[in-house]
Motif scaffolding. Structure first.
Motif, mmCIF file in Angstrom:
data_model
loop_
_atom_site.group_PDB
_atom_site.id
_atom_site.type_symbol
_atom_site.label_atom_id
_atom_site.label_comp_id
_atom_site.label_asym_id
_atom_site.label_seq_id
_atom_site.Cartn_x
_atom_site.Cartn_y
_atom_site.Cartn_z
ATOM 1 N N GLU A 186 -5.409 8.322 -18.416
ATOM 2 C CA GLU A 186 -4.740 9.304 -17.572
ATOM 3 C C GLU A 186 -4.419 8.685 -16.208
ATOM 4 O OE1 GLU A 186 -3.841 12.304 -18.518
ATOM 5 O OE2 GLU A 186 -4.754 12.124 -20.517
ATOM 6 N N PHE A 187 -3.480 9.306 -15.508
ATOM 7 C CA PHE A 187 -3.105 8.849 -14.172
ATOM 8 C C PHE A 187 -3.228 9.996 -13.176
ATOM 9 C CE2 PHE A 187 -1.177 5.557 -16.682
ATOM 10 C CZ PHE A 187 -1.285 4.430 -15.886
ATOM 11 N N GLU A 188 -3.792 9.665 -12.032
ATOM 12 C CA GLU A 188 -3.781 10.577 -10.884
ATOM 13 C C GLU A 188 -2.799 9.970 -9.881
ATOM 14 O OE1 GLU A 188 -6.957 11.413 -7.454
ATOM 15 O OE2 GLU A 188 -7.645 12.085 -9.438
ATOM 16 N N LEU A 189 -1.602 10.532 -9.811
ATOM 17 C CA LEU A 189 -0.497 9.916 -9.083
ATOM 18 C C LEU A 189 -0.340 10.512 -7.690
ATOM 19 C CD1 LEU A 189 2.143 9.831 -11.973
ATOM 20 C CD2 LEU A 189 0.664 7.963 -11.203
ATOM 21 N N ARG A 190 0.012 9.638 -6.748
ATOM 22 C CA ARG A 190 0.282 10.048 -5.376
ATOM 23 C C ARG A 190 1.578 9.378 -4.936
ATOM 24 N NH1 ARG A 190 -4.835 11.810 -3.487
ATOM 25 N NH2 ARG A 190 -4.128 11.797 -1.327
ATOM 26 N N GLN A 191 2.596 10.178 -4.651
ATOM 27 C CA GLN A 191 3.894 9.664 -4.215
ATOM 28 C C GLN A 191 4.002 9.887 -2.715
ATOM 29 O OE1 GLN A 191 7.225 11.325 -6.330
ATOM 30 N NE2 GLN A 191 8.706 10.622 -4.830
ATOM 31 N N GLU A 192 4.113 8.779 -1.942
ATOM 32 C CA GLU A 192 4.047 8.919 -0.488
ATOM 33 C C GLU A 192 4.584 7.665 0.201
ATOM 34 O OE1 GLU A 192 -0.060 9.852 -0.133
ATOM 35 O OE2 GLU A 192 -0.750 7.969 -0.987
ATOM 36 N N PRO A 193 4.782 7.739 1.519
ATOM 37 C CA PRO A 193 5.270 6.560 2.247
ATOM 38 C C PRO A 193 4.204 5.476 2.359
ATOM 39 C CG PRO A 193 4.871 8.395 3.751
ATOM 40 C CD PRO A 193 4.732 8.940 2.365
ATOM 41 N N ALA A 194 4.639 4.287 2.743
ATOM 42 C CA ALA A 194 3.768 3.110 2.723
ATOM 43 C C ALA A 194 2.533 3.282 3.606
ATOM 44 C CB ALA A 194 4.551 1.871 3.148
ATOM 45 N N HIS A 195 2.691 3.875 4.806
ATOM 46 C CA HIS A 195 1.530 3.971 5.689
ATOM 47 C C HIS A 195 0.464 4.898 5.112
ATOM 48 C CE1 HIS A 195 4.318 7.171 6.987
ATOM 49 N NE2 HIS A 195 3.260 7.857 7.333
ATOM 50 N N ASP A 196 0.877 5.951 4.384
ATOM 51 C CA ASP A 196 -0.101 6.828 3.733
ATOM 52 C C ASP A 196 -0.741 6.133 2.538
ATOM 53 O OD1 ASP A 196 0.315 8.896 5.518
ATOM 54 O OD2 ASP A 196 1.798 9.904 4.267
ATOM 55 N N ILE A 197 0.029 5.318 1.842
ATOM 56 C CA ILE A 197 -0.529 4.572 0.708
ATOM 57 C C ILE A 197 -1.636 3.642 1.184
ATOM 58 C CG2 ILE A 197 -0.015 2.754 -0.972
ATOM 59 C CD1 ILE A 197 2.683 4.059 -1.430
ATOM 60 N N VAL A 198 -1.406 2.947 2.285
ATOM 61 C CA VAL A 198 -2.427 2.033 2.818
ATOM 62 C C VAL A 198 -3.694 2.810 3.172
ATOM 63 C CG1 VAL A 198 -3.003 0.495 4.726
ATOM 64 C CG2 VAL A 198 -0.775 0.310 3.610
ATOM 65 N N GLN A 199 -3.544 3.967 3.779
ATOM 66 C CA GLN A 199 -4.715 4.786 4.111
ATOM 67 C C GLN A 199 -5.464 5.214 2.854
ATOM 68 O OE1 GLN A 199 -3.383 8.064 6.554
ATOM 69 N NE2 GLN A 199 -2.854 6.757 8.269
ATOM 70 N N ASP A 200 -4.728 5.549 1.791
ATOM 71 C CA ASP A 200 -5.377 5.960 0.550
ATOM 72 C C ASP A 200 -6.099 4.797 -0.127
ATOM 73 O OD1 ASP A 200 -4.663 8.585 0.784
ATOM 74 O OD2 ASP A 200 -2.925 8.466 -0.521
ATOM 75 N N LEU A 201 -5.539 3.599 -0.031
ATOM 76 C CA LEU A 201 -6.243 2.431 -0.552
ATOM 77 C C LEU A 201 -7.532 2.196 0.225
ATOM 78 C CD1 LEU A 201 -3.369 -0.156 -1.181
ATOM 79 C CD2 LEU A 201 -4.751 0.991 -2.922
ATOM 80 N N GLU A 202 -7.470 2.350 1.537
ATOM 81 C CA GLU A 202 -8.651 2.126 2.367
ATOM 82 C C GLU A 202 -9.744 3.151 2.075
ATOM 83 O OE1 GLU A 202 -6.847 2.265 6.224
ATOM 84 O OE2 GLU A 202 -6.811 0.074 6.405
ATOM 85 N N SER A 203 -9.364 4.388 1.856
ATOM 86 C CA SER A 203 -10.346 5.460 1.648
ATOM 87 C C SER A 203 -10.850 5.530 0.212
ATOM 88 C CB SER A 203 -9.733 6.809 2.027
ATOM 89 O OG SER A 203 -8.712 7.179 1.101
ATOM 90 N N GLY A 204 -10.140 4.880 -0.715
ATOM 91 C CA GLY A 204 -10.516 4.969 -2.117
ATOM 92 C C GLY A 204 -9.825 6.097 -2.859
ATOM 93 N N GLU A 205 -8.991 6.877 -2.164
ATOM 94 C CA GLU A 205 -8.235 7.928 -2.854
ATOM 95 C C GLU A 205 -7.304 7.314 -3.903
ATOM 96 O OE1 GLU A 205 -8.424 11.244 -2.658
ATOM 97 O OE2 GLU A 205 -10.108 11.068 -1.279
ATOM 98 N N ALA A 206 -6.851 6.109 -3.639
ATOM 99 C CA ALA A 206 -6.054 5.358 -4.616
ATOM 100 C C ALA A 206 -6.724 4.014 -4.844
ATOM 101 C CB ALA A 206 -4.622 5.169 -4.125
ATOM 102 N N GLU A 207 -6.733 3.562 -6.086
ATOM 103 C CA GLU A 207 -7.284 2.239 -6.409
ATOM 104 C C GLU A 207 -6.198 1.170 -6.395
ATOM 105 O OE1 GLU A 207 -10.617 2.100 -9.536
ATOM 106 O OE2 GLU A 207 -9.293 3.716 -10.214
ATOM 107 N N ILE A 208 -5.018 1.555 -6.862
ATOM 108 C CA ILE A 208 -3.897 0.628 -6.998
ATOM 109 C C ILE A 208 -2.671 1.280 -6.381
ATOM 110 C CG2 ILE A 208 -2.374 -0.528 -8.660
ATOM 111 C CD1 ILE A 208 -4.693 -0.788 -10.545
ATOM 112 N N ALA A 209 -1.807 0.453 -5.804
ATOM 113 C CA ALA A 209 -0.588 0.974 -5.203
ATOM 114 C C ALA A 209 0.610 0.133 -5.606
ATOM 115 C CB ALA A 209 -0.716 1.005 -3.682
ATOM 116 N N ILE A 210 1.737 0.787 -5.768
ATOM 117 C CA ILE A 210 3.029 0.105 -5.903
ATOM 118 C C ILE A 210 3.712 0.294 -4.561
ATOM 119 C CG2 ILE A 210 5.147 -0.105 -7.213
ATOM 120 C CD1 ILE A 210 2.561 -0.624 -8.821
ATOM 121 N N ILE A 211 3.866 -0.802 -3.809
ATOM 122 C CA ILE A 211 4.165 -0.668 -2.391
ATOM 123 C C ILE A 211 5.049 -1.802 -1.901
ATOM 124 C CG2 ILE A 211 2.072 -1.942 -1.738
ATOM 125 C CD1 ILE A 211 1.760 -0.052 0.656
ATOM 126 N N ALA A 212 5.749 -1.536 -0.821
ATOM 127 C CA ALA A 212 6.495 -2.546 -0.069
ATOM 128 C C ALA A 212 6.617 -2.031 1.368
ATOM 129 C CB ALA A 212 7.884 -2.759 -0.666
#
Length: 295
Positions: free
Chosen positions: A121-147
């Motif tokens: 299963e996937f728990e998906l989060r669609q958001e801008p790059a700065h929010d993605i980085v915050q989610d990686l730091e907090s553990g809300e996301a494990e992996i990101a597709i980012i630029a």
């Protein structure tokens, strides 16, 4: 007091006999007594009335029994859910991705992976790059597709796709018939772009700086499809990556930008210091096995 003390307390409350409870738990009576003492110290009151033939819950004990049953059941549920999340065959991948890859790269990746691992299963989060980085730091996301690529001292990176960049212009615009165009030719145009904070906004700002000008923004949007539509409506011009507005029939004309820097790199990123869960590791390995593409 710990969770096991509460489990032992429940067994003792149900049997109301120290020897029988200890036998059922596979422990000694002194161990069970010490466990009960920890529970009683934690609540600050006796929980049983001692009788010649055993023990009997008092009113305080009945309150604790209700809470202990609920608490141990909640812990067991959490453990089962964690075990399910950690299962590489049916776990959950916490994945964040950019708005701009929602209609291109992401569907292709998810479709291909689900063909190999349909139970994941996937728990998906669609958001801008700065929010993605915050989610990686907090553990809300494990992996990101980012630029663009986030801080390499904290995040690992795998290049996935190089996207050519285009100058989108309104239909009938003087640049619309060019085979390719230098960005400097658009220095006097009104631009439509992303709001500050989006990763691709940093890319377009850099390109304009390198071309020797600062773009005059007529409008700032939150997604690339809206930008393309506004260009088609004649509001201005815009820099957009190939494939980012797949299926959008705005009428805007994409003209390839000249120059080797006129591209965007999309990658997969994850926190360097934190191991991935098995399901996320399986997804990462799958994505890393795919060739880098150019669009």
């Amino acid at each position: 007091m710990n969770v096991e003390d509460l489990r032992w307390f429940v067994v003792l409350a149900e049997t109301e006999h120290l020897t029988e409870a200890a036998a059922a738990l596979g422990t000694s009576q002194p161990n069970l007594t010490r466990s009960l003492q920890r529970v009683e110290r934690a609540f600050g009151v006796p929980l049983f009335e001692r009788e010649r033939r055993g023990v009997r819950l008092n009113p305080y004990g009945r309150l604790v029994l209700e809470a202990a049953r609920a608490g141990t059941a909640a812990v067991d549920t959490a453990r089962r859910r964690i075990d399910a999340l950690l299962d590489p065959e049916s776990g959950t991948v916490r994945l964040a991705f950019l708005h701009s890859v929602a209609t291109s790269l992401m569907p292709d990746l998810l479709k291909a992976f689900r063909a190999e691992a349909p139970q994941v299963e996937f728990e998906l989060r669609q958001e801008p790059a700065h929010d993605i980085v915050q989610d990686l730091e907090s553990g809300e996301a494990e992996i990101a597709i980012i630029a663009p690529r986030p801080d390499p001292s904290r995040f690992d990176w795998q290049l996935l796709e190089r996207q050519r960049l285009f100058l989108h212009v309104p239909p009938g615009h003087a640049l619309a018939t060019r085979r390719r165009v230098e960005l400097e030719a658009a220095r006097d145009e009104a631009f439509v772009g992303l709001q500050p904070g989006f990763g691709f906004r940093r890319v377009t700002d850099r390109l304009c700086r390198e071309a020797g000008f600062s773009p005059q923004l007529a409008f700032e949007a939150t997604d690339l499809a809206t930008i393309d539509s506004l260009v088609g409506a004649g509001l201005g011009v815009a820099i957009l990556p190939a494939g980012a507005v797949r299926g959008n029939d705005s009428g805007a004309v994409p003209v390839p930008l000249a120059g080797v820097r006129a591209q965007r790199e999309i990658g997969m990123s994850w926190r360097s210091s934190t191991p991935l869960t098995p399901a996320a590791e399986r997804f990462r390995a799958f994505v890393r096995s795919r060739p880098v593409t150019t669009s």
